[in-house]
Enzyme design. Structure first.
Site, short mmCIF file in Angstrom:
data_model
loop_
_atom_site.label_atom_id
_atom_site.label_comp_id
_atom_site.label_asym_id
_atom_site.label_seq_id
_atom_site.Cartn_x
_atom_site.Cartn_y
_atom_site.Cartn_z
N ASP A 179 0.49 -0.86 0.10
CA ASP A 179 -0.09 0.18 0.08
C ASP A 179 1.55 1.37 -0.14
O ASP A 179 1.05 1.38 1.17
CB ASP A 179 -1.08 -0.33 0.93
CG ASP A 179 -1.80 0.93 1.24
OD1 ASP A 179 -1.79 2.81 0.68
OD2 ASP A 179 -2.73 1.03 1.40
N HIS A 180 1.60 1.89 -1.07
CA HIS A 180 2.50 2.80 -1.14
C HIS A 180 2.28 3.91 -0.18
O HIS A 180 3.08 4.69 0.49
CB HIS A 180 2.20 2.92 -2.12
CG HIS A 180 1.16 3.99 -3.30
ND1 HIS A 180 0.24 4.10 -3.58
CD2 HIS A 180 1.22 5.28 -3.17
CE1 HIS A 180 -0.32 5.03 -4.04
NE2 HIS A 180 0.55 6.31 -4.11
N HIS A 242 -5.00 2.60 1.15
CA HIS A 242 -4.92 3.75 1.92
C HIS A 242 -5.82 4.77 3.27
O HIS A 242 -5.04 4.88 3.79
CB HIS A 242 -4.60 5.19 -0.01
CG HIS A 242 -3.70 3.96 -0.66
ND1 HIS A 242 -2.90 2.93 -0.73
CD2 HIS A 242 -4.89 4.43 -2.36
CE1 HIS A 242 -2.90 2.94 -2.13
NE2 HIS A 242 -3.96 3.99 -2.68
C1 BG6 Z 1 -3.82 4.58 -5.92
C2 BG6 Z 1 -5.35 4.96 -6.99
O1 BG6 Z 1 -3.74 3.88 -5.15
O2 BG6 Z 1 -3.24 6.20 -5.39
C3 BG6 Z 1 -5.13 6.12 -7.89
O3 BG6 Z 1 -5.26 3.53 -7.44
C4 BG6 Z 1 -4.81 7.55 -6.81
O4 BG6 Z 1 -6.68 6.47 -7.97
C5 BG6 Z 1 -3.54 7.10 -6.32
O5 BG6 Z 1 -4.27 8.19 -8.08
C6 BG6 Z 1 -3.08 8.25 -5.59
O6 BG6 Z 1 -1.78 8.26 -4.82
P1 BG6 Z 1 -0.98 8.99 -4.57
O7 BG6 Z 1 -0.15 8.73 -4.35
O8 BG6 Z 1 -1.02 10.42 -5.90
O9 BG6 Z 1 -1.70 10.46 -3.75
#
Ligand code: BG6
Length: 486
Positions: A179-180, A242
């Protein structure tokens, strides 16, 4: 301040879906940055796996071009790039079939000493088949790691099925579910703030906190990803993973140690304490088009779509620490700005002795994930100067880039940190199988209820704060959202 780069042991990193968007946009740039920083040793190898026929040289050229596109100009260094590209080999495998696996096995066997990590940047339908082939071809060893990208299922049944498929060939200790958001600098700082300062923890409960807001707003739409997104919607795409992870880190009890299972046990307890949500606690929205930008339905290529591109929820946690404290969560596309932040809103002081000095405002602690990572504590003080005592609120600002280094610098991308954690064998910032299943068990009834009542999302303007109904969700409780892009 000194910064340490501790090199990781030499590794073999195998990327499935190496010609895909995520690999070019995130995985290779992250590996390159870690290479440039000296964290990756020269006898490490990267095996890129793709379905098309391609010479390794052509693949390296393609990655060189992608890096040129996705890195910032000041990160560019021709010599480092050429050295980095030499770590990469390309192996053609049609992962659904038998071809190519023996080639990978032969190449990787050349150096049986390095730890192996398999990064599956492919659709979930391929997780099981790839895990199986890696195992039956003797490529995955007992200390190898497998890295999985979301979506990790679309409900609890499919998530259980994926977990079951993976666990036939890999032990939970070998599985890294990304989960980044957990790799973002401020997310880890949130844990440092809570658990390494004596200041906050005594206040971190229903006695002192009025409510918590979590906002993940994006200004972009879903163009180019409509196929996936229209099946998912904001609740599955952002909340199940997230936002729930952020909620867990805010709400969890202090783990006894900062090790993977201690942290994940505490997060799991939070998920299991979430109250069920009814219709009055949730607002769905979908963006409309205007003269300059297409509508959600146009972006998604589905003119009757009822999928939500925005969702706001009021969530309760039934435990001693949080009973009665609402957590307001919202996320959406095509909003005013790209902002991810958490606001912890403390209760008002119990009594105002400064009757003529203005209204007392509550303290708020803002934890900003992006942009401008940092933490701000809003405090009330006397307005400086002559002319009687008047109160004003000022921010105590901690912008990480400035405070820590004395000058702005690039924050490591979440993927850099997470990939290095895989190599180090540290699962703390990865989701455990039971956590993912528990999150789906809470989300599934909400989606089922939508299916039953067939309600349509509210339509909201692009470039704003989402539907009016989401503002009303807070107003009803005499509270208001922090403005997006403040
Ligand atoms: C992803 C979603 O996991 O996270 C996207 O699938 C979203 O829809 C993205 O745009 C958002 O990541 P960050 O790091 O740009 O906030």
């Amino acid at each position: 301040m000194m910064r340490y780069v501790i090199p990781v042991e030499p590794f073999d990193f195998v990327i499935f879906g190496a010609t895909g968007d995520l690999a070019r946009r995130k995985i290779f740039p992250s590996l390159f940055r870690r290479w440039k920083a000296g964290q990756i040793q020269a006898d490490s190898r990267i095996f890129a796996i793709g379905r098309r026929r391609m010479q390794p040289d052509a693949f390296r050229t393609m990655i060189g071009d992608a890096l040129r596109d996705f890195l910032q100009a000041e990160e560019w260094e021709e010599e480092a790039l050429n050295e980095f590209l030499q770590l990469i080999d390309f192996v053609r495998i049609d992962v659904a079939g038998e071809d190519g696996w023996p080639d990978l096995q032969a190449k990787i066997e050349d150096n049986a000493k390095s730890v192996r990590a398999f990064y599956l940047s492919v659709g979930p339908e391929l997780f099981g088949p790839i895990a199986k082939s890696l195992s039956i071809h003797g490529i995955a060893l007992p200390d190898s790691r497998i890295v999985i990208e979301k979506p990790f299922g679309h409900d609890v049944v499919s998530a259980r099925e994926l977990n079951a498929q993976l666990s036939m060939y890999f032990d939970e200790k070998q599985i890294y579910r990304i989960d980044h958001y957990l790799g973002k600098e401020t997310v880890q700082n949130l844990m440092a703030l809570r658990f390494s300062n004596a200041l906050f923890e005594p206040l971190w409960n229903a006695h002192h906190i009025d409510h918590v807001q979590i906002t993940v707003a994006e200004s972009i739409g879903v163009k180019g990803r409509g196929g996936y997104y229209d099946q998912a919607g904001a609740l599955r795409d952002m909340v199940q993973n997230h936002i729930m992870q952020l909620l867990c880190l805010i709400a969890m009890e202090p783990p006894s140690r900062f090790d993977p299972d201690s942290v994940r046990d505490e997060k799991l307890k939070v998920i299991r304490s979430l109250d069920p949500i009814d219709d009055s606690q949730i607002v769905r929205g979908q963006y409309r088009g205007d003269d300059h930008t297409p509508s959600y339905q146009e972006d998604a290529g589905n003119e009757t779509s009822k999928t939500e591109s925005f969702v706001a929820l009021k969530v309760g946690i039934s435990n001693w620490r949080w009973a009665g404290v609402p957590f307001y969560l919202r996320t959406g596309k095509r909003l005013r700005a790209q902002v991810s932040e958490i606001e912890v809103h403390f209760k008002e002081p119990p009594h105002n002795i400064f009757q003529n000095a203005g209204v007392l405002k509550s303290n708020t602690l803002i934890i900003r994930l992006q942009p401008d990572e940092g933490i701000t504590l809003n405090m009330t003080i006397k307005q400086p100067g002559q002319g009687g005592l008047r109160l004003t609120q000022v921010p105590l600002d901690m912008t990480f880039a400035e405070v820590i280094d004395g000058h702005a610098r690039r924050m490591a991308d979440a993927y850099e940190r997470l990939i290095m954690d895989v190599m180090r064998g540290d699962q703390t910032l990865f989701m455990r199988g039971d956590e993912v299943e528990a999150a789906w068990m809470w989300i599934d009834p909400i989606i089922e209820a939508w299916g039953k009542n067939q309600s349509a999302p509210y339509i909201y303007d692009s470039g704003g704060s989402g539907p009016e109904a989401s503002l009303a969700l807070m107003h009803r409780d005499n509270r208001q959202w922090r403005e997006i892009g403040l």
